[in-house]
Every structure is written in structure tokens, then in C-alpha cells.
Design a protein around this motif. Structure first.
Motif, mmCIF file in Angstrom:
data_model
loop_
_atom_site.group_PDB
_atom_site.id
_atom_site.type_symbol
_atom_site.label_atom_id
_atom_site.label_comp_id
_atom_site.label_asym_id
_atom_site.label_seq_id
_atom_site.Cartn_x
_atom_site.Cartn_y
_atom_site.Cartn_z
ATOM 1 N N SER A 1 -2.936 -100.942 -56.035
ATOM 2 C CA SER A 1 -2.015 -101.985 -55.577
ATOM 3 C C SER A 1 -0.593 -101.770 -56.084
ATOM 4 O O SER A 1 0.359 -102.337 -55.542
ATOM 5 C CB SER A 1 -2.531 -103.360 -56.002
ATOM 6 N N TYR A 2 -0.446 -100.961 -57.127
ATOM 7 C CA TYR A 2 0.884 -100.675 -57.674
ATOM 8 C C TYR A 2 1.493 -99.401 -57.078
ATOM 9 O O TYR A 2 2.601 -99.039 -57.425
ATOM 10 C CB TYR A 2 0.807 -100.538 -59.193
ATOM 11 N N GLY A 3 0.716 -98.735 -56.233
ATOM 12 C CA GLY A 3 1.209 -97.508 -55.623
ATOM 13 C C GLY A 3 0.858 -96.235 -56.366
ATOM 14 O O GLY A 3 1.319 -95.150 -56.001
ATOM 15 N N ARG A 4 0.042 -96.384 -57.421
ATOM 16 C CA ARG A 4 -0.416 -95.172 -58.115
ATOM 17 C C ARG A 4 -1.327 -94.382 -57.193
ATOM 18 O O ARG A 4 -2.229 -94.937 -56.564
ATOM 19 C CB ARG A 4 -1.164 -95.526 -59.389
ATOM 20 N N ILE A 5 -1.103 -93.084 -57.130
ATOM 21 C CA ILE A 5 -1.847 -92.207 -56.226
ATOM 22 C C ILE A 5 -2.535 -91.097 -57.015
ATOM 23 O O ILE A 5 -1.986 -90.598 -57.998
ATOM 24 C CB ILE A 5 -0.901 -91.608 -55.165
ATOM 25 N N ALA A 6 -3.726 -90.742 -56.576
ATOM 26 C CA ALA A 6 -4.453 -89.632 -57.180
ATOM 27 C C ALA A 6 -5.194 -88.871 -56.092
ATOM 28 O O ALA A 6 -5.573 -89.450 -55.065
ATOM 29 C CB ALA A 6 -5.437 -90.142 -58.235
ATOM 30 N N TYR A 7 -5.388 -87.584 -56.334
ATOM 31 C CA TYR A 7 -6.083 -86.719 -55.377
ATOM 32 C C TYR A 7 -7.115 -85.865 -56.095
ATOM 33 O O TYR A 7 -6.947 -85.505 -57.266
ATOM 34 C CB TYR A 7 -5.105 -85.773 -54.678
ATOM 35 N N ALA A 8 -8.132 -85.508 -55.364
ATOM 36 C CA ALA A 8 -9.041 -84.481 -55.842
ATOM 37 C C ALA A 8 -8.284 -83.157 -55.851
ATOM 38 O O ALA A 8 -7.417 -82.910 -55.007
ATOM 39 C CB ALA A 8 -10.255 -84.393 -54.926
ATOM 40 N N ASP A 9 -8.630 -82.302 -56.812
ATOM 41 C CA ASP A 9 -7.939 -81.018 -56.914
ATOM 42 C C ASP A 9 -8.048 -80.203 -55.624
ATOM 43 O O ASP A 9 -7.119 -79.480 -55.258
ATOM 44 C CB ASP A 9 -8.509 -80.208 -58.081
ATOM 45 N N SER A 10 -9.172 -80.336 -54.943
ATOM 46 C CA SER A 10 -9.426 -79.532 -53.755
ATOM 47 C C SER A 10 -8.508 -79.875 -52.578
ATOM 48 O O SER A 10 -8.405 -79.092 -51.634
ATOM 49 C CB SER A 10 -10.883 -79.690 -53.314
ATOM 50 N N VAL A 11 -7.850 -81.036 -52.625
ATOM 51 C CA VAL A 11 -7.003 -81.429 -51.498
ATOM 52 C C VAL A 11 -5.534 -81.594 -51.871
ATOM 53 O O VAL A 11 -4.701 -81.865 -51.004
ATOM 54 C CB VAL A 11 -7.514 -82.742 -50.849
ATOM 55 N N LYS A 12 -5.221 -81.418 -53.142
ATOM 56 C CA LYS A 12 -3.824 -81.578 -53.576
ATOM 57 C C LYS A 12 -2.909 -80.611 -52.814
ATOM 58 O O LYS A 12 -3.234 -79.433 -52.648
ATOM 59 C CB LYS A 12 -3.704 -81.313 -55.078
ATOM 60 N N GLY A 13 -1.791 -81.147 -52.359
ATOM 61 C CA GLY A 13 -0.837 -80.333 -51.612
ATOM 62 C C GLY A 13 -1.140 -80.232 -50.128
ATOM 63 O O GLY A 13 -0.307 -79.740 -49.359
ATOM 64 N N ARG A 14 -2.329 -80.682 -49.715
ATOM 65 C CA ARG A 14 -2.702 -80.616 -48.299
ATOM 66 C C ARG A 14 -2.900 -82.002 -47.694
ATOM 67 O O ARG A 14 -2.600 -82.208 -46.511
ATOM 68 C CB ARG A 14 -3.994 -79.818 -48.131
ATOM 69 N N PHE A 15 -3.403 -82.933 -48.476
ATOM 70 C CA PHE A 15 -3.676 -84.295 -47.995
ATOM 71 C C PHE A 15 -2.680 -85.270 -48.605
ATOM 72 O O PHE A 15 -2.247 -85.107 -49.741
ATOM 73 C CB PHE A 15 -5.079 -84.745 -48.390
ATOM 74 N N THR A 16 -2.357 -86.308 -47.830
ATOM 75 C CA THR A 16 -1.467 -87.361 -48.305
ATOM 76 C C THR A 16 -2.053 -88.722 -47.961
ATOM 77 O O THR A 16 -2.354 -88.989 -46.789
ATOM 78 C CB THR A 16 -0.076 -87.240 -47.665
ATOM 79 N N ILE A 17 -2.217 -89.551 -48.984
ATOM 80 C CA ILE A 17 -2.723 -90.902 -48.776
ATOM 81 C C ILE A 17 -1.542 -91.867 -48.725
ATOM 82 O O ILE A 17 -0.547 -91.697 -49.442
ATOM 83 C CB ILE A 17 -3.720 -91.314 -49.885
ATOM 84 N N THR B 1 -3.696 -101.387 -43.369
ATOM 85 C CA THR B 1 -4.242 -100.113 -42.922
ATOM 86 C C THR B 1 -3.965 -99.025 -43.946
ATOM 87 O O THR B 1 -2.852 -98.923 -44.468
ATOM 88 C CB THR B 1 -3.656 -99.724 -41.562
ATOM 89 N N LEU B 2 -4.983 -98.238 -44.207
ATOM 90 C CA LEU B 2 -4.925 -97.091 -45.104
ATOM 91 C C LEU B 2 -4.926 -95.829 -44.245
ATOM 92 O O LEU B 2 -5.605 -95.789 -43.211
ATOM 93 C CB LEU B 2 -6.141 -97.097 -46.022
ATOM 94 N N TYR B 3 -4.190 -94.818 -44.691
ATOM 95 C CA TYR B 3 -4.100 -93.573 -43.939
ATOM 96 C C TYR B 3 -4.444 -92.385 -44.830
ATOM 97 O O TYR B 3 -4.287 -92.439 -46.048
ATOM 98 C CB TYR B 3 -2.679 -93.380 -43.395
ATOM 99 N N LEU B 4 -4.876 -91.323 -44.192
ATOM 100 C CA LEU B 4 -5.043 -90.047 -44.869
ATOM 101 C C LEU B 4 -4.546 -88.968 -43.918
ATOM 102 O O LEU B 4 -5.193 -88.689 -42.910
ATOM 103 C CB LEU B 4 -6.498 -89.789 -45.263
ATOM 104 N N GLN B 5 -3.397 -88.410 -44.232
ATOM 105 C CA GLN B 5 -2.865 -87.287 -43.464
ATOM 106 C C GLN B 5 -3.439 -86.008 -44.050
ATOM 107 O O GLN B 5 -3.264 -85.733 -45.239
ATOM 108 C CB GLN B 5 -1.335 -87.267 -43.539
#
Length: 123
Positions: free
Chosen positions: A53-69, A77-81
Motif C-alpha cells: 500500500s506504500y508502493g514498496r515493490i519486490a520481484y523474484a530474481d528470475s524476473v528482475k529487469g523483465r517484469f514490472t508490477i 486494478t493490478l498490472y504485470l508488464q
């Protein structure tokens, strides 16, 4: 009652892109942590990306640099590019929500789940 509906899955060639969406209802959206998980056949469900809710974002290592939440609180609405998709990204993708999350990548942290949307990446 929280209701989550994913969309945007499909089949794509390796290197291609998809954008997943998760429409939410029945919750005060801005107060919730949201995440994307995925599950491939025969494998455990794994956390892919997270936004609180504060905008903190985290990614799995396998998708870092390729996926954007990202999320749009006004549209609930939630998105995953997903860019530069790989065959190993093939899985059912699920949206998850909970008002309190400590370990974002643990599925038992989330009470509410969508029905999933299939992503298939061909070599």
C-alpha cells in the motif's frame, strides 16, 4: 468479500511481451498489498512480484529487469508488464491480495486469490 479477476494471458513467442491485469472488488484497495504468483505444471506456486500500500515493490530474481508490477488504486486494478518472455515463464499466473503481508513471496500470507490466467511462451 474480496474478488479478484485476472486477464491478459495468452501464447507468445520467446522474447515477446504480455500485460496481465487483475481487477479487484470487495476491498479497500489502497490498504491492500498485492502480488503476482505463478505455478507451472508439477511445480510449487512461486511469488513473482509484489507491491504494498506504500508502493514498496519486490520481484523474484528470475524476473528482475523483465517484469514490472504496477497498480491503479482508482481502478482497483493490478498490472504485470512482462517483457523478454522466456519459455520458463510459462505458467498459470495468479493475483493475490491481503491487508497485511510480512513475507511477500509466501503464498500463505495471502487470503484472497484470483482464478488465474495462463501464460504460454513458445521457444
Amino acid at each position: 468479500q474480496v474478488h479478484l479477476v485476472e486477464s491478459g494471458g495468452g501464447s507468445v513467442q520467446a522474447g515477446g511481451s504480455l500485460r496481465l491485469s487483475c481487477a479487484a472488488s470487495g476491498l479497500t484497495y489502497s490498504n491492500y498489498s498485492m502480488a503476482w504468483f505463478r505455478q507451472a505444471p508439477g511445480k510449487e506456486r512461486e511469488g513473482v512480484a509484489f507491491i504494498n500500500s506504500y508502493g514498496r515493490i519486490a520481484y523474484a530474481d528470475s524476473v528482475k529487469g523483465r517484469f514490472t508490477i504496477s497498480k491503479d488504486n482508482a481502478k482497483k486494478t493490478l498490472y504485470l508488464q512482462m517483457n523478454s518472455l522466456l519459455p520458463e515463464d510459462t505458467a498459470m499466473y495468479y493475483c493475490a491480495a491481503d491487508p497485511t503481508v510480512v513475507r511477500w513471496d509466501r503464498r500463505n500470507e495471502y487470503l484472497s486469490w484470483g482464478q488465474g490466467t495462463q501464460v504460454t511462451v513458445d521457444p
